[in-house]
Design a protein around this motif. Structure first.
Motif, PDB file in Angstrom:
ATOM      1  N   THR A  82       0.839  -1.214   0.000  1.00 39.98           N
ATOM      2  CA  THR A  82       0.000   0.000   0.000  1.00 39.98           C
ATOM      3  C   THR A  82       0.869   1.257   0.000  1.00 39.98           C
ATOM      4  OG1 THR A  82      -0.120  -0.061   2.404  1.00 39.98           O
ATOM      5  CG2 THR A  82      -1.956  -1.077   1.199  1.00 39.98           C
TER       6      THR A  82
ATOM      7  N   SER B  46       0.640   3.839   1.823  1.00 36.17           N
ATOM      8  CA  SER B  46       1.044   4.377   3.123  1.00 36.17           C
ATOM      9  C   SER B  46       2.246   3.619   3.705  1.00 36.17           C
ATOM     10  CB  SER B  46      -0.119   4.440   4.117  1.00 36.17           C
ATOM     11  OG  SER B  46      -0.592   3.170   4.370  1.00 36.17           O
TER      12      SER B  46
ATOM     13  N   ILE C 221       5.177   5.068   1.973  1.00 32.26           N
ATOM     14  CA  ILE C 221       5.483   6.376   2.572  1.00 32.26           C
ATOM     15  C   ILE C 221       6.164   6.190   3.926  1.00 32.26           C
ATOM     16  CG2 ILE C 221       4.364   8.438   3.578  1.00 32.26           C
ATOM     17  CD1 ILE C 221       2.428   8.223   1.124  1.00 32.26           C
ATOM     18  N   TYR C 222       5.698   5.188   4.682  1.00 31.88           N
ATOM     19  CA  TYR C 222       6.341   4.896   5.974  1.00 31.88           C
ATOM     20  C   TYR C 222       7.831   4.588   5.773  1.00 31.88           C
ATOM     21  CZ  TYR C 222       7.970   2.207   9.943  1.00 31.88           C
ATOM     22  OH  TYR C 222       8.740   1.736  10.978  1.00 31.88           O
TER      23      TYR C 222
ATOM     24  N   LEU D 125       0.153   6.075  11.152  1.00 32.75           N
ATOM     25  CA  LEU D 125      -0.394   5.393   9.974  1.00 32.75           C
ATOM     26  C   LEU D 125      -1.121   4.111  10.381  1.00 32.75           C
ATOM     27  CD1 LEU D 125       2.727   5.732   7.607  1.00 32.75           C
ATOM     28  CD2 LEU D 125       0.606   7.047   7.485  1.00 32.75           C
TER      29      LEU D 125
ATOM     30  N   ASN E 249      -2.239   1.667   8.580  1.00 31.95           N
ATOM     31  CA  ASN E 249      -1.734   0.446   7.935  1.00 31.95           C
ATOM     32  C   ASN E 249      -0.499  -0.095   8.647  1.00 31.95           C
ATOM     33  OD1 ASN E 249      -3.738   0.502   6.109  1.00 31.95           O
ATOM     34  ND2 ASN E 249      -2.489   1.006   4.318  1.00 31.95           N
ATOM     35  N   TRP E 250       0.350   0.808   9.122  1.00 31.39           N
ATOM     36  CA  TRP E 250       1.550   0.373   9.850  1.00 31.39           C
ATOM     37  C   TRP E 250       1.138  -0.294  11.161  1.00 31.39           C
ATOM     38  CZ3 TRP E 250       3.732   1.716  14.643  1.00 31.39           C
ATOM     39  CH2 TRP E 250       5.008   1.197  14.866  1.00 31.39           C
TER      40      TRP E 250
END
Ligand code: HEM
Length: 502
Positions: A220, A222, A225-226, A236, A238-239
């Motif tokens: 994903t 995100s 981006i993480y 986040l 998702n993290w």
């Protein structure tokens, strides 16, 4: 006075000459080092964002493939501040991973990968620990018959359970993701822990469903981006979900391993975990310091093998059945060949050589399915000059497998499902060098021979028994081939009917 003048003019000339030499040397050396250090080209980047706005994070592999057509087979992109060198096209990927195996052979352990395994296990580790764990895993899997008859037996037994499961649906449309993943995972569970689970067992369901979710989350935007801005993690969702999944699955594995420890008999190994635990005891007794045989490496290695081996293989099979439903004339030919050569008895690995069309179809499924489009990021182990470009030690490298499996200079019709890619004029099966779904070189897929055996036996056993068709009311043309991209690429959720052929 005249002497003074002539002396000072000599000194000035000398000074001018020395300065001239220095300036010449400076320009020459900076020019030549610039030339020697010519870095791979790439799109102009923005401060902080790099090239993020020029790529589609949902289909990163396709975006990078497009960029390679403009910037060539070795180019640079920036994800935020992180520089990535992309290798594109069969020749370049092979040259880097095989001819420069050592230089391109480390794994890039991105923040999310580090969070998952803390540098332990096989996939997201480097150095001596990786070497030892990879070697051990290969030996252990071979010990339990990877590529041999014992594994063939385990897979065939699981094929029967899967067929039973599909028969119960009596030809009704269903989403096959779970049933296929449970079957594939059971093969690994048998090798790892010495036991298979019923498809309704909560342990199997949690391990597989959560792993599937994690594989999806990996891809994903995100999480990408993480990886660029790790301090964003706690903000986040998702993290946070990823971390919860990894914690949960590790807990399950620790419990399974604890049970195995209690009943361990070092003289009789039931599975991968038994072999590891015995090795651990032997190493402890020999008082070797800094051993890699510790519990974290065991849990991480098992987690890696389950994660790497389930979604990739299950997605490949799902692609296979979807392609068969989409292209019924190809399904006809596979079933005709299976009936003619094997009949109704169980297919065995040794039948493969007599099934050239089926073999070609399976290869084409893997080529088009392209379940691992960017491989897993690599990292250079040292400074390297490659195709005239300087790539610094520690640079992240993407071997872009999409650009290999869809390479226009290697495949006659790269964007079309065409089994003839693997057949000669007489209809005999031919190997193609650019068929690299398992990557190549030092980090090549460790489970390649197991995966090939599983795909062949599951695919042929299912097609012997069932006809795969779209759900009622859906035409073949309407079947959607768009992928869902995660760490592995699977078909978008869909339903098919498995209609009994008897
Ligand atoms: C269709 C099935 C599969 C495909 C397409 C596939 C593909 C891949 C690819 C592309 C890589 C990355 C290679 C690289 O970094 O250059 C990889 C790594 C790996 N695969 Fe597979 N794989 C499959 C099945 C399996 C199975 C069944 C297992 C285990 C039993 C497995 C275990 C691994 C491991 C442990 C690695 C990491 C190797 C390392 O870093 O040294 N894979 N696989």
């Amino acid at each position: 006075m005249l002497e003074d003048l002539s002396q000072s003019s000599t000194s000035v000339s000398l000074l001018v000459a020395v300065v001239g030499l220095l300036v010449f040397h400076y320009f020459y050396s900076s020019l030549s080092s610039q030339e020697m250090r010519k870095e791979p080209p790439g799109p102009t980047r923005l401060p902080l964002l790099g090239n993020l706005l020029q790529v589609d994070l949902k289909r990163l592999d396709r975006s990078l493939f497009d960029l390679s057509k403009k910037y060539g087979p070795v180019f640079t992109v920036y994800f935020g501040l992180q520089k990535v060198v992309v290798l594109a096209g069969y020749r370049t990927v092979r040259q880097a991973l095989v001819d420069h195996a050592e230089e391109f052979g480390d794994r890039e352990v991105t923040p999310i990968f580090y969070d998952v395994n803390k540098g332990h296990g096989i996939i997201f580790s480097n150095g001596d620990s990786w070497k030892e764990m990879r070697r051990f895993a290969l030996t252990a899997l071979k010990h339990f018959g990877m590529g041999k008859r014992i594994t063939e037996g385990i897979i065939i037994e699981e094929c029967h359970y899967l067929i039973e499961e599909l028969e119960q649906l009596e030809g009704k449309a269903f989403n096959n993701t779970q049933a296929i993943s449970y079957a594939i995972s059971n093969v690994l569970a048998t090798l790892m822990f010495g036991k298979r689970y019923e498809y309704g067992d909560p342990v199997l369901q949690t391990l597989v469903d959560k792993d599937h979710e994690a594989v999806h989350l990996f891809g994903t935007a995100s999480i990408l981006i993480y990886n660029m801005f790790p301090w964003l993690g706690p903000f986040l969702q998702n993290w946070k979900d990823m971390m919860a999944i990894v914690r949960g699955n590790k807990e399950i594995l620790k419990n399974i391993i604890a049970d195995l420890k209690e009943t361990l008999n070092p003289e009789m190994h039931r599975c991968f975990a038994d072999l590891f635990l015995t090795r651990k005891i032997n190493v402890e007794e020999s008082e070797i310091k800094d051993s890699h045989y510790h519990d974290e490496n065991l849990v991480s290695s098992v987690l890696d093998l389950l994660a790497a081996g389930t979604d990739t293989t299950a997605s490949t099979l799902q692609w296979g059945l979807l392609f068969m439903a989409k292209y019924p004339h190809i399904q006809d030919q596979v079933q005709e060949e299976l009936s003619r050569v094997v009949g109704s008895r169980q297919v065995r690995v040794e039948d493969r050589k007599n099934l050239p069309y089926t073999d070609a179809v399976i290869h084409e499924i893997q080529r088009m399915g392209n379940v691992s489009p960017t491989a897993i990021p690599h990292k250079t182990t040292q400074d390297v000059t490659f195709q005239g470009y300087f790539i610094k030690k520690g640079t992240t490298v993407f071997p872009l497998l999409t650009s290999v499996l869809y390479d226009e200079s290697e495949w006659e019709s790269p964007e079309t499902f065409n089994p003839s890619h693997f057949l000669d004029k007489e209809g005999k099966f031919i190997r193609r060098e650019a068929f690299l779904p398992f990557s190549a070189g030092r980090r090549v897929c460790l489970g390649e021979s197991l995966a090939k055996m599983e795909i062949f036996l599951f695919f042929t056993s299912l097609l012997q028994r069932f006809r795969f068709t779209p759900a009622p009311g859906v035409t073949e043309e309407e079947l959607d081939l768009s992928p869902v991209v995660g760490l592995a690429v699977s078909p978008a959720p869909h339903k098919l009917c498995a209609v009994s052929r008897e």
